[in-house]
Design an enzyme around this catalytic site. Structure first.
Site, PDB file in Angstrom:
ATOM      1  CE  LYS A 215      -3.446   2.435   2.680  1.00 32.80           C
ATOM      2  NZ  LYS A 215      -4.437   2.471   3.728  1.00 32.80           N
ATOM      3  CD  GLU A 265      -5.691   8.311  10.602  1.00 32.49           C
ATOM      4  OE1 GLU A 265      -5.958   8.904   9.532  1.00 32.49           O
ATOM      5  OE2 GLU A 265      -4.869   7.382  10.665  1.00 32.49           O
TER       6      GLU A 265
HETATM    7  C1  LIG Z   1      -4.295  10.509   4.010  1.00 30.49           C
HETATM    8  C2  LIG Z   1      -5.493  10.978   4.330  1.00 30.49           C
HETATM    9  O1  LIG Z   1      -6.472  10.200   4.869  1.00 30.49           O
HETATM   10  C3  LIG Z   1      -6.214   8.852   5.226  1.00 30.49           C
HETATM   11  C4  LIG Z   1      -6.484   7.936   4.114  1.00 30.49           C
HETATM   12  C5  LIG Z   1      -7.731   7.375   3.942  1.00 30.49           C
HETATM   13  C6  LIG Z   1      -8.014   6.508   2.725  1.00 30.49           C
HETATM   14  O2  LIG Z   1      -7.096   6.313   1.925  1.00 30.49           O
HETATM   15  O3  LIG Z   1      -9.140   6.039   2.563  1.00 30.49           O
HETATM   16  C7  LIG Z   1      -8.741   7.578   4.876  1.00 30.49           C
HETATM   17  C8  LIG Z   1      -8.478   8.218   6.036  1.00 30.49           C
HETATM   18  C9  LIG Z   1      -7.100   8.577   6.415  1.00 30.49           C
HETATM   19  O4  LIG Z   1      -6.520   7.562   7.122  1.00 30.49           O
HETATM   20  C10 LIG Z   1      -5.850  12.410   4.151  1.00 30.49           C
HETATM   21  O5  LIG Z   1      -6.954  12.797   4.526  1.00 30.49           O
HETATM   22  O6  LIG Z   1      -5.011  13.172   3.641  1.00 30.49           O
END
Ligand SMILES: C=C(O[C@@H]1C=C(C(=O)O)C=C[C@H]1O)C(=O)O
Length: 457
Positions: A215, A265
């Site tokens: 990832k 988060e």
């Molecule tokens: C990296 C970000 O968000 C992260 C990535 C996410 C995803 O890929 O679905 C969701 C929430 C966060 O953990 C961001 O908001 O910049």
């Protein structure tokens, strides 16, 4: 919010204050302490407004603000600070926190805390400070912790600091700051960002195919300009109104350089012998109608790609916490976290702590999680350094606070912006796994930019 004066604090006379504080200072000196923290209950007051008032009357710009459902904490001015860089940054600031907080003589109900802001990469500044004024609100209880360094402080200096706070309170009643509604900023053309992002996603998909990575969380950066500058307080007020279920935060040392946002988060919290860590990943926009919303929610919940992306984080968190000697309690299925523009898969992990562990030890082991960097961590970071052409600074990095017993809470600085004078630098990222489609990931970046765009004042 109405403010009821006068204060409930009974040390209303200067001479009584001196007597009380002098006794505290003597006791602190006898105990070989270097700092004194005085706890004072305050009337019901909005900590954000009080912070703004304090910054105005004191001229201080170093601050930390974190608001969430059960607790708001606002801190201003620095009595002791540390700025560090490098791979030992978490343990360096852990030692700083321990050293300072062990030497604080606290007069109840003081709750001295150290506030920390990290950068995403370890070669930028990471900072911690013991604030001069710290206000904590829990339900309708507000408590001020006023701290000073004994070496340079006298009862008179503390009295002045206390008076400044009273002035800030009086100011709030007499002259409450006006609301600044969002500016309704339209998204500028993002041709360059789009091109770079799509190219990087394609490269990431190749790496995933070759088995080099599981990832990679690629971010995009966007700079907005307002000739009159951005309104820090107005933006925070808009964020708290629009994102009631997020962590509203603001940190900064200089008036013209503030990092703020509404992050959904939490990285980790330690309190009452229990550790909580949140896995958050997997995203869909919110629907325009109830049916559309439901359809998108179902799509998110049942998508194997989103569930896999989410599971990578759940496993990483559990493995890392196990390596630190904990056993995790993990719900079997994620739940949906609904925000104004976007919804996510979320799993709340808990681990009872057999022995105390300092929260910064846990932060050091967890940052950066696969939610904001990728997996495996070090290869993901190598690729981010090559593929992202901007500096993340505080974006996606931990910020939070530490208590004298090593408890505390850290969130992840996403859905955020750096305000620098007339510029706002916004960041948003999306997790790329096998099966990701570049165009859809770009759409996700745009939904995430909306958090700040819809709140900037
Ligand atoms: C990296 C970000 O968000 C992260 C990535 C996410 C995803 O890929 O679905 C969701 C929430 C966060 O953990 C961001 O908001 O910049």
């Amino acid at each position: 919010m109405p403010v009821s004066l006068p204060l409930t604090f009974d040390l209303s006379s200067e001479s009584e204050f001196y007597t009380q504080v002098s006794t505290g200072i003597q006791a602190a000196q006898q105990a070989n302490c270097q700092f004194l923290s005085l706890g004072i209950p305050l009337p019901t007051v909005d900590p954000l407004m009080l912070l703004a008032g304090l910054m105005q009357v004191s001229g201080e710009s170093e601050h930390f603000y974190l608001e969430q459902a059960g607790e708001i904490v606002a801190a201003c001015g620095a009595v002791a600070t540390s700025s560090v860089q490098g791979s030992q940054r978490f343990s360096d600031l852990q030692h700083f926190s321990e050293r300072i907080l062990n030497r604080v003589w606290a007069i109840a109900p003081a709750e001295p805390r150290i506030f920390c802001q990290f950068s995403f990469w370890d070669d930028a500044a990471n900072r911690a400070f013991l604030p001069r004024w710290q206000v904590i609100q829990r339900r309708d209880q507000v408590c001020l912790t006023l701290s000073c360094a004994l070496e340079t402080s006298t009862p008179h200096r503390l009295w002045q600091d206390w008076q400044l706070l009273q002035r800030a309170l009086a100011h709030l009643v007499a002259d409450p700051p006006p609301c600044s509604p969002p500016r309704a900023i339209a998204l500028p053309p993002l041709t360059e960002q789009y091109g770079q992002f799509i190219t990087s996603v394609k490269r990431a998909l190749q790496l995933l195919e070759e088995g080099d990575l599981e990832k990679l969380v690629l971010a995009a950066a966007l700079t907005l300009e307002q000739p009159q500058g951005f309104n820090w307080l107005g933006t925070l007020q808009n964020l708290r109104q629009q994102y009631a279920n997020c962590y509203i935060f603001s940190v900064g040392q200089k008036r013209q350089q503030v990092f703020l946002g509404a992050s959904p988060e939490r990285l980790v919290k330690i309190g009452d012998g229990v550790l909580c860590a949140d896995a958050l990943a997997g995203s869909r926009p919110r629907g325009q109608t109830q049916q559309e919303d439901q359809r998108l929610r179902n799509g998110l919940y049942h998508s194997p790609k989103e569930r896999y992306e989410h599971q990578v984080i759940v496993e990483f968190l559990c493995q890392t916490l196990q390596q630190l000697g904990m056993s995790c309690e993990v719900p079997t299925k994620p739940r949906i976290l609904e925000l104004s523009h976007i919804q996510h898969l979320q799993t709340l992990i808990q681990a009872p702590l057999p022995q105390p562990i300092h929260i910064l030890k846990v932060v050091a082991a967890l940052h950066p999680t696969p939610a904001v960097a990728g997996y495996p961590a070090s290869r993901a970071q190598d690729w981010l350094r090559q593929l992202e052409l901007f500096d993340r600074n505080g974006y996606a990095a931990p910020l939070g606070w530490v208590t004298p017993t090593g408890e505390g809470e850290f969130i992840v600085g996403i859905r955020s912006a750096h305000l620098q004078g007339t510029h706002a630098h916004l960041f948003a990222g999306a997790g790329i796994v096998k099966g990701s489609q570049p165009e859809r990931e770009w759409q996700e970046i745009l939904w995430k930019f909306q958090t700040m765009i819809s709140a900037l004042a």
